[in-house]
Design an enzyme around this catalytic site. Sequence first.
Site, PDB file in Angstrom:
ATOM      1  N   ASP A   1       0.760 -12.640  42.838  1.00  0.00           N
ATOM      2  CA  ASP A   1       1.320 -11.349  42.455  1.00  0.00           C
ATOM      3  C   ASP A   1       0.272 -10.262  42.622  1.00  0.00           C
ATOM      4  O   ASP A   1      -0.925 -10.522  42.566  1.00  0.00           O
ATOM      5  CB  ASP A   1       1.754 -11.375  40.980  1.00  0.00           C
ATOM      6  CG  ASP A   1       2.948 -12.271  40.750  1.00  0.00           C
ATOM      7  OD1 ASP A   1       3.784 -12.371  41.654  1.00  0.00           O
ATOM      8  OD2 ASP A   1       3.036 -12.861  39.660  1.00  0.00           O
TER       9      ASP A   1
ATOM     10  N   ASP B   1       5.163 -15.186  36.604  1.00  0.00           N
ATOM     11  CA  ASP B   1       5.131 -14.963  35.158  1.00  0.00           C
ATOM     12  C   ASP B   1       6.507 -14.892  34.506  1.00  0.00           C
ATOM     13  O   ASP B   1       6.631 -15.089  33.312  1.00  0.00           O
ATOM     14  CB  ASP B   1       4.349 -13.684  34.829  1.00  0.00           C
ATOM     15  CG  ASP B   1       4.900 -12.456  35.550  1.00  0.00           C
ATOM     16  OD1 ASP B   1       5.980 -12.559  36.168  1.00  0.00           O
ATOM     17  OD2 ASP B   1       4.245 -11.405  35.497  1.00  0.00           O
TER      18      ASP B   1
ATOM     19  N   ASP C   1      10.795 -16.705  38.025  1.00  0.00           N
ATOM     20  CA  ASP C   1       9.753 -17.246  38.899  1.00  0.00           C
ATOM     21  C   ASP C   1       9.660 -18.770  38.800  1.00  0.00           C
ATOM     22  O   ASP C   1       9.005 -19.408  39.634  1.00  0.00           O
ATOM     23  CB  ASP C   1       8.378 -16.659  38.539  1.00  0.00           C
ATOM     24  CG  ASP C   1       8.248 -15.209  38.967  1.00  0.00           C
ATOM     25  OD1 ASP C   1       8.936 -14.820  39.930  1.00  0.00           O
ATOM     26  OD2 ASP C   1       7.460 -14.466  38.347  1.00  0.00           O
TER      27      ASP C   1
END
Length: 841
Positions: free
Chosen positions: A300, A572, A576
């Site tokens: 990310d 997170d 996901d």
Amino acid sequence: MPNELPTGLALAEAAERLRRDGPNELGATQRRGLAGIVGEVVREPMFLLLLGAGGIYAVMGDMREAVVLLGFVVIIMAVTVLQERRTDRALDALRDLSSPRALALRGGKAVRIPGREVVKGDVLLLAEGDRIPADGVLLQVHELAADESLLTGESEPVPKRAAGERVFAGTLVVSGQGGMRVEATGSHTELGRIGASLQDIGLQASPLREEVARLTRRLLAVGLALCALLVALFWLLRGDALQALLAGITLAMGVLPQEFPVIMIVFLALAARRLAAQQVLTRRLNAIETLGQTTVLAVDKTGTLTLNRMAMAALSVNGQAFDVRGMRDAALPEIFHELLEYAVLASEIEPHDPMEQAFHRLAAAQLAGTEHLHPSWALAREYELAPELLAMSHLWRERGRSDDTVAAKGAPEAIAELCHLDAAALEAVRAEAAELADQGLRVLAVAKARHPAHRDWPAVQHDFDFTWLGLVALADPLRPEVPQAVATCHRAGIRVLMITGDHPRTAQAIAGQAGLDASRVITGEELEALSGKDLVRVAGEASVFARMRPRQKLALVEALKARGDVVAMTGDGVNDAPALKAAHIGIAMGQRGTDVAREAASLVLLHDDFASIVTAIHRGRRTFVNLRRALTYTVAVHVPIVGLALLPVMLGLPVVLAPMHIAFLELVIDPACSLVFEAEQGGDDLMGQPPRRRAESLLPLGSVLQSLLQGLLATALVMGLYAWLQTSAKLAQLAPAAAFTALVAANAALILPSRTGGRRWARLFTGLSGVSRLVVAATIAALFVATGVPAVALLFGFAALPPALWLGCVAAGFSMAVPFELARRWLGPERHGVLALAQRG
């Protein structure tokens, strides 16, 4: 949802309740007690062989030998139990860390605590993705729904509409927020009463463990064949059945590869413990071995590559932009007040998101005392962000007003769609958003609407008549250590991909700052339009992916796997979890990550930063290298034991080794393997090599040949010394002690080349860790007592060596360090494995 919650328990009161009621665990832990460990150790083949040898000595009337062997049984048992306890303590620490986390109010402050520390009376804050750690009653509710299938078997989430409703331990918050008071913990919860228990961390089945098991079985088969051969030879040549049986037991003890499984569990458990000390929690131990194979690291942007410390950077209304960063003590121009007002209204009342916190901070500083803040308004309806529309809206109601107020924020293109902008206005918005995004800023749009209070609320956001207000841009600085960490990954042959939901231009700017290849940015829509070979090809070419949704992340992971990559991926959120589970190594964010993401992941970053991932990969590579070296050393030191058991019988010489001698050697081998090699740094160039191939063997042919050659060199030295001393009537009685001394010294010397890498001779004798020095010194000291002190030497069946001869034997053993090093350079993995990998890379 009311703003106020009870302040929660005082810290002292919470500690007292934890002491009184015990930890919040759902049943007896499965940790082994001391008696259980001792019981397992006693059942090991090595101890059964020792006890069998002691029994044979007792039958033969040699009680001295029997008592000495019994002493060795006690000593080895103590060492083994201490080692097992150390491993168990490491695993216990991991179990504690991996328990669900809870956000509790303690003394009015929100603190993140392990779920096992939750006590009755605690006030907990709940959010989407949390695993509820205890039974309790809701104090606040905001669009909250819980998955209670663990208890009821029903797959549909259960909505919680009002304060006073009950929630249960082990269930999952799938949407909304809330606050609860704990009423039952541990075995007193509903989950505890039906006999469920928390999952604990253990050594999972893995390719590496299976390979160790196969290697153990093969060596065991070879050892048993050699034992049968020795017993037959001894019996045929010397005609003594009991002595033949003792010789067979001695060889069996020398060949038995009992160290292999122990080395495996010790290395992985202690590596996980070391990672935990560096703020990386290992939830599945077999992830450590996979780390060294990682070829792609997909991360990310927000919070991993950046600091996740959002600060307002700019506001834009009607094409007029204002840089908030240069304001200092200046007042925000009036034209931007409404934009900031609705950005706050489109955020949570008590936000946890750093972006929404930034809106609140600026509004508190610039709008205090104005009509643009509305503490008396009530949030009546929330429209959540959805994959099909990257925007969220809040509907607010004020007593006595005929209209409700609606505030929306989201991706500029999504808000433009809600506002039905014409082509010219849409093009202007895109250009302005792109200009801000090119500065590496996160850009959102804000809109407003009115809705008659007497009418039903629409089901979707599109049914409101929104008016465009403007753009807000936020800065999230790159972590200072990221460029160096990215460069380290590239040097290690690992591709780094950035995956973000941000605007492509923002992603491109941040990627460039991080050192990634930002020449091509793929959006989620572009990725979803691809299929088959095109998707796999793009996954191998691009490094930056923007406007990505959870299902698109999953598709990217599958495409990378189809290319043959070993994928580590961060995440997170609740959505996901599929991608984290699909990746070879799922990495969850410990600070901002949900419990669902943590449970789907193999690793959890307790501090959400990219450098921690690079540290974990280095540790994985280091553990594999050290494990290979430990096993190579173990095979090598067993070769001369086999030689000393077989050759004297075949050459008609007196037997050198007895079971007690093998027991002494085990006391040298075990600490060397589990302490010396586990503590080694693994080489300076670990992150300068390509990733390990998935098909690469733990003990490749080069390592096996290296072990055999080193073992044969030691055998030649010891047997040569023994045979030479046997030719002298005066020295023949000293020959067994001299051969044993040279053997132990050679085993200690073998540590030196086995722990090094590279081609520099200086490394052979330098850079010894404190553990290595301690093990070598303790080995030599024990050897001196066993072969140089007459009273003790007699217990071993030796004639004590004169100091000069003892020193000469030790020197001869340590002189083997040089030929051992030559064997490593000629046949070891540094020649065959690493060079092949380098050529492939």
